[in-house]
Design a protein around this motif. Structure first.
Motif, PDB file in Angstrom:
ATOM      1  N   GLN A   1      10.628 110.910  20.541  1.00  0.00           N
ATOM      2  CA  GLN A   1      10.818 111.602  21.101  1.00  0.00           C
ATOM      3  C   GLN A   1      12.435 111.306  20.112  1.00  0.00           C
ATOM      4  O   GLN A   1      12.545 110.327  19.245  1.00  0.00           O
ATOM      5  N   ARG A   2      13.290 112.364  19.881  1.00  0.00           N
ATOM      6  CA  ARG A   2      14.176 112.323  18.832  1.00  0.00           C
ATOM      7  C   ARG A   2      15.406 111.420  19.700  1.00  0.00           C
ATOM      8  O   ARG A   2      15.339 111.748  21.483  1.00  0.00           O
ATOM      9  N   ILE A   3      16.073 110.563  18.579  1.00  0.00           N
ATOM     10  CA  ILE A   3      17.492 110.452  18.923  1.00  0.00           C
ATOM     11  C   ILE A   3      18.029 110.965  19.794  1.00  0.00           C
ATOM     12  O   ILE A   3      18.913 111.965  19.257  1.00  0.00           O
ATOM     13  N   ALA A   4      19.337 110.551  21.463  1.00  0.00           N
ATOM     14  CA  ALA A   4      19.898 111.549  21.618  1.00  0.00           C
ATOM     15  C   ALA A   4      21.128 111.106  21.145  1.00  0.00           C
ATOM     16  O   ALA A   4      22.087 112.468  20.867  1.00  0.00           O
ATOM     17  N   ARG A   5      21.654 110.285  20.575  1.00  0.00           N
ATOM     18  CA  ARG A   5      23.133 109.270  20.555  1.00  0.00           C
ATOM     19  C   ARG A   5      22.816 108.227  20.023  1.00  0.00           C
ATOM     20  O   ARG A   5      22.276 107.470  20.187  1.00  0.00           O
ATOM     21  N   VAL A   6      23.730 108.020  18.931  1.00  0.00           N
ATOM     22  CA  VAL A   6      24.078 106.708  17.722  1.00  0.00           C
ATOM     23  C   VAL A   6      25.358 106.209  17.909  1.00  0.00           C
ATOM     24  O   VAL A   6      26.191 106.863  17.930  1.00  0.00           O
ATOM     25  N   THR A   7      25.312 105.030  18.286  1.00  0.00           N
ATOM     26  CA  THR A   7      26.759 104.074  18.745  1.00  0.00           C
ATOM     27  C   THR A   7      27.151 103.242  17.874  1.00  0.00           C
ATOM     28  O   THR A   7      25.318 102.706  17.177  1.00  0.00           O
ATOM     29  N   VAL A   8      27.477 102.547  18.718  1.00  0.00           N
ATOM     30  CA  VAL A   8      27.627 101.040  17.832  1.00  0.00           C
ATOM     31  C   VAL A   8      27.076  99.801  18.388  1.00  0.00           C
ATOM     32  O   VAL A   8      27.331  99.469  19.779  1.00  0.00           O
ATOM     33  N   ASP A   9      26.316  98.959  18.793  1.00  0.00           N
ATOM     34  CA  ASP A   9      26.323  97.979  19.454  1.00  0.00           C
ATOM     35  C   ASP A   9      27.273  96.720  19.607  1.00  0.00           C
ATOM     36  O   ASP A   9      27.786  96.695  18.696  1.00  0.00           O
ATOM     37  N   GLY A  10      26.516  95.676  20.610  1.00  0.00           N
ATOM     38  CA  GLY A  10      27.913  94.797  20.617  1.00  0.00           C
ATOM     39  C   GLY A  10      27.974  94.283  18.921  1.00  0.00           C
ATOM     40  O   GLY A  10      28.667  93.499  19.051  1.00  0.00           O
ATOM     41  N   CYS A  11      27.072  93.974  18.315  1.00  0.00           N
ATOM     42  CA  CYS A  11      26.756  92.962  17.503  1.00  0.00           C
ATOM     43  C   CYS A  11      27.547  93.524  16.504  1.00  0.00           C
ATOM     44  O   CYS A  11      27.958  92.972  15.084  1.00  0.00           O
ATOM     45  N   GLY A  12      27.808  94.895  15.955  1.00  0.00           N
ATOM     46  CA  GLY A  12      28.121  95.282  15.385  1.00  0.00           C
ATOM     47  C   GLY A  12      27.019  96.461  14.471  1.00  0.00           C
ATOM     48  O   GLY A  12      27.090  97.731  13.243  1.00  0.00           O
ATOM     49  N   ALA A  13      25.751  96.520  14.914  1.00  0.00           N
ATOM     50  CA  ALA A  13      24.869  97.599  14.478  1.00  0.00           C
ATOM     51  C   ALA A  13      24.964  99.113  15.033  1.00  0.00           C
ATOM     52  O   ALA A  13      25.223  99.000  16.087  1.00  0.00           O
ATOM     53  N   PRO A  14      24.049  99.996  14.238  1.00  0.00           N
ATOM     54  CA  PRO A  14      23.927 101.365  15.152  1.00  0.00           C
ATOM     55  C   PRO A  14      22.902 101.224  16.603  1.00  0.00           C
ATOM     56  O   PRO A  14      22.379 100.102  16.635  1.00  0.00           O
ATOM     57  N   LEU A  15      23.181 101.364  17.696  1.00  0.00           N
ATOM     58  CA  LEU A  15      22.569 101.427  18.617  1.00  0.00           C
ATOM     59  C   LEU A  15      22.089 103.205  18.627  1.00  0.00           C
ATOM     60  O   LEU A  15      23.042 103.901  19.375  1.00  0.00           O
ATOM     61  N   PHE A  16      20.990 102.969  19.273  1.00  0.00           N
ATOM     62  CA  PHE A  16      19.265 104.539  19.236  1.00  0.00           C
ATOM     63  C   PHE A  16      19.643 104.589  20.539  1.00  0.00           C
ATOM     64  O   PHE A  16      19.227 103.747  21.770  1.00  0.00           O
ATOM     65  N   SER A  17      19.650 106.097  21.270  1.00  0.00           N
ATOM     66  CA  SER A  17      19.991 106.330  22.744  1.00  0.00           C
ATOM     67  C   SER A  17      18.661 106.578  22.967  1.00  0.00           C
ATOM     68  O   SER A  17      17.950 108.299  21.985  1.00  0.00           O
ATOM     69  N   VAL A  18      17.660 106.578  23.731  1.00  0.00           N
ATOM     70  CA  VAL A  18      16.443 106.743  23.863  1.00  0.00           C
ATOM     71  C   VAL A  18      15.991 106.802  24.684  1.00  0.00           C
ATOM     72  O   VAL A  18      17.378 107.024  26.394  1.00  0.00           O
ATOM     73  N   SER A  19      14.660 106.957  25.868  1.00  0.00           N
ATOM     74  CA  SER A  19      14.671 107.686  26.977  1.00  0.00           C
ATOM     75  C   SER A  19      14.109 106.355  27.555  1.00  0.00           C
ATOM     76  O   SER A  19      13.508 105.586  26.891  1.00  0.00           O
TER      77      SER A  19
END
Length: 338
Positions: A186-204
């Motif tokens: 599935q396509r990624i819903a949103r990209v933000t920043v994880d606690g460590c600083g790396a990109p965090l990808f929202s899925v189901s």
């Protein structure tokens, strides 16, 4: 790679979680943990669901096996303990620090090149010892340092800039995002920043379970199988001594499991059975027994899961209650022995 068309990104809205566990003290329900649970069968289809398994959420560190697959696909040559560490939320033990230094050495870079946040070791005993010794927080001690060292190594191998390797537009993060979509389907819903600083990808939640099931069912020698083999052979490198997720992998033959902050866990067997759990309030005291109950629902022998049924609640130093999973999670068939 998987060539099936990607499903649309999951909806971004308030999740419709359901009760998954009760906090029972003296036979009175003192509290209720809400969350969502999905169980996949060997065919990859949903066999059971509770709560909201298709809404967008952040898998946090439970997505690290997928990130590691992406790096191996991009040429990361690690195997064994070091590859397990590349997918780790480690406890900050000396073996984790030594392993991270080794990855940095192989990459020809130093700790100064890391861009994760500084922190004390995650394990409370290790952290207390570290503090007594007067050691300050460091990037190396932070629980994601193995992943970040592997990211730097992947960048060096591909000739990608080390500066800005955490930027979502960096070639490394673009490659990881592509594999996240590939394996979740599935396509990624949103990209933000994880606690460590790396990109965090929202899925189901169901997408996360699919992704890890594809990792455990992959053909031997593929990047997916290499990551699964490394984590299963070295679960303490992917977590730490005394961590419940390592003990779970030791207890259930062939199981790959990964936890994440805010009450997330995913686990999959070599035949494709998989579970994913999200506890709404982020409580580990619910995450562990709910994951165990979901695995029993998937057909894992409940006897193997007994140590993960939940710690007793104490009153005056003696057991007076427990965290009990809801009846909907009870197995409905005889367990499939693994």
């Amino acid at each position: 790679m998987y060539t099936s068309p990607l499903a649309d990104a999951p909806a971004i809205r308030e999740p419709l979680h359901a009760p998954v566990a009760h906090l029972v003290r003296g036979e009175v329900t003192e509290g209720v943990h809400y969350g969502s649970v999905v169980v996949l069968g060997t065919d990859g289809e949903v066999d059971f669901q509770l709560g909201d398994v298709e809404v967008a959420f952040y898998p946090r560190s439970a997505l690290k096996p997928v990130q590691a697959v992406a790096m191996v696909r991009a040429g990361l040559p690690l195997d064994g303990e070091l590859l397990s560490l590349a997918a780790a939320s480690h406890s900050g033990e000396e073996r984790h620090l030594a392993g991270t230094r080794r990855i940095l050495e192989l990459a020809g870079v130093t700790e100064d090149d890391l861009r994760n946040v500084t922190d004390l070791p995650y394990d409370p005993v290790v952290r207390d010892t570290w503090t007594r010794q007067g050691r300050p927080p460091s990037r190396l001690a932070q629980n994601c340092s193995g992943k970040h060292a592997a990211m730097l190594y992947t960048c060096k191998l591909n000739g990608w800039s080390l500066d800005g390797y955490l930027d979502p537009g960096h070639p490394l993060q673009q490659a990881i995002a592509e594999i996240v979509e590939d394996l979740t389907g599935q396509r990624i819903a949103r990209v933000t920043v994880d606690g460590c600083g790396a990109p965090l990808f929202s899925v189901s939640l169901s997408g996360l379970a699919r992704a890890v099931a594809r990792v455990t069912t992959a053909v031997p020698g593929t990047p997916e199988a290499r990551v699964a083999d490394a984590m299963r052979a070295h679960p303490e490198m992917a977590s730490g001594s005394g961590r419940d997720v390592a003990a779970l992998m030791r207890a259930v033959p062939g199981l790959l499991a990964k936890d994440g902050f805010e009450g997330v866990e995913v686990a999959a067997l070599p035949d494709g059975r998989a579970v994913a759990v999200k506890i709404s309030d982020g409580a580990n005291r619910a995450r562990v027994p709910v994951t165990a109950a979901a695995l029993a629902r998937a057909g894992v022998d409940p006897v193997l899961l007994t140590p993960f049924a939940g710690e007793p609640l104490l009153g005056g130093g003696r057991p007076v209650g427990s965290v009990r999973t809801v009846r909907a999670l009870d197995p409905v068939t005889q367990p499939i022995r693994v």
